[in-house]
Motif scaffolding. Structure first.
Motif, PDB file in Angstrom:
ATOM      1  N   LYS A 102       0.862  -1.187   0.000  1.00  0.00           N
ATOM      2  CA  LYS A 102       0.000   0.000   0.000  1.00  0.00           C
ATOM      3  C   LYS A 102       0.896   1.234   0.000  1.00  0.00           C
ATOM      4  O   LYS A 102       1.962   1.256   0.628  1.00  0.00           O
ATOM      5  CB  LYS A 102      -0.900   0.013   1.246  1.00  0.00           C
ATOM      6  N   GLU A 104       0.989   5.495   0.391  1.00  0.00           N
ATOM      7  CA  GLU A 104       0.288   6.670   0.903  1.00  0.00           C
ATOM      8  C   GLU A 104      -0.252   7.483  -0.267  1.00  0.00           C
ATOM      9  O   GLU A 104       0.480   7.827  -1.190  1.00  0.00           O
ATOM     10  CB  GLU A 104       1.236   7.519   1.752  1.00  0.00           C
ATOM     11  N   SER A 108      -6.691   2.375  -2.212  1.00  0.00           N
ATOM     12  CA  SER A 108      -7.098   1.740  -0.951  1.00  0.00           C
ATOM     13  C   SER A 108      -6.244   2.172   0.246  1.00  0.00           C
ATOM     14  O   SER A 108      -6.208   1.474   1.261  1.00  0.00           O
ATOM     15  CB  SER A 108      -7.084   0.217  -1.052  1.00  0.00           C
ATOM     16  N   TRP A 109      -5.541   3.311   0.139  1.00  0.00           N
ATOM     17  CA  TRP A 109      -4.764   3.778   1.288  1.00  0.00           C
ATOM     18  C   TRP A 109      -5.735   4.172   2.405  1.00  0.00           C
ATOM     19  O   TRP A 109      -6.703   4.887   2.164  1.00  0.00           O
ATOM     20  CB  TRP A 109      -3.887   4.972   0.918  1.00  0.00           C
ATOM     21  N   GLY A 110      -5.503   3.676   3.605  1.00  0.00           N
ATOM     22  CA  GLY A 110      -6.342   4.038   4.747  1.00  0.00           C
ATOM     23  C   GLY A 110      -7.661   3.295   4.805  1.00  0.00           C
ATOM     24  O   GLY A 110      -8.512   3.601   5.634  1.00  0.00           O
ATOM     25  N   THR A 111      -7.845   2.309   3.935  1.00  0.00           N
ATOM     26  CA  THR A 111      -9.078   1.525   3.966  1.00  0.00           C
ATOM     27  C   THR A 111      -8.756   0.085   3.568  1.00  0.00           C
ATOM     28  O   THR A 111      -7.624  -0.229   3.212  1.00  0.00           O
ATOM     29  CB  THR A 111     -10.145   2.146   3.036  1.00  0.00           C
TER      30      THR A 111
END
Ligand SMILES: [Zn+2]
Length: 140
Positions: A102, A104, A108-111
């Motif tokens: 992943k 930043e 789909s960063w942060g999920t």
């Protein structure tokens, strides 16, 4: 009869989803065709075992050494900000781990990652072959 896509060497269902990269000590590493998260791979335990708890202590230790070896190679090559490790097994009862780099600000960063995001990102056969060669080199 076992109808497992990971047990058959040339299973078309598996080959439609991923391409073999190489064998590790107790598993094999595959490049997932969908590459919205560059470097996404699947690590498949060699024997047909369903759950982590089905492994002997030695198999468990060797399998996670393979996970770490693959993750180190992906980290060196793709420089992700993190890697998601997913053990699902809902559709195929053969132990495997999705390794999803992943980035930043990336997909789909942060999920929770999506198994097949829309629109999917597929590499050309030529680009896929290049990525596989880079991963093989990073593993040695
Ligand atoms: Zn199997």
């Amino acid at each position: 009869m076992n109808d497992c896509m990971y047990c058959e060497a040339r299973d078309e269902r598996r080959l439609a989803l991923m391409t073999p990269i190489c064998d590790l000590s107790v598993s094999s590493l595959h490049l997932y065709r969908e590459q919205s998260c560059p470097g996404r791979c699947v690590l498949v335990f060699n024997a047909h075992k369903h759950k982590l708890t089905d492994l002997t202590d030695d198999e468990y230790t060797a399998f996670f050494a393979d996970v770490r070896k693959a993750a180190k190679a992906l980290t060196a090559l793709y420089q992700p900000d993190k890697i998601n490790y997913l053990v699902l097994g809902d559709l195929c009862p053969h132990l495997h781990i999705h390794l999803v780099p992943k980035y930043e600000g990336g997909k789909s960063w942060g999920t929770i990652f999506e198994m097949m995001p829309e629109p999917p990102k597929f590499l050309s056969a030529e680009d896929e072959a290049k990525e596989i060669e880079k991963i093989r080199a990073a593993l040695t």
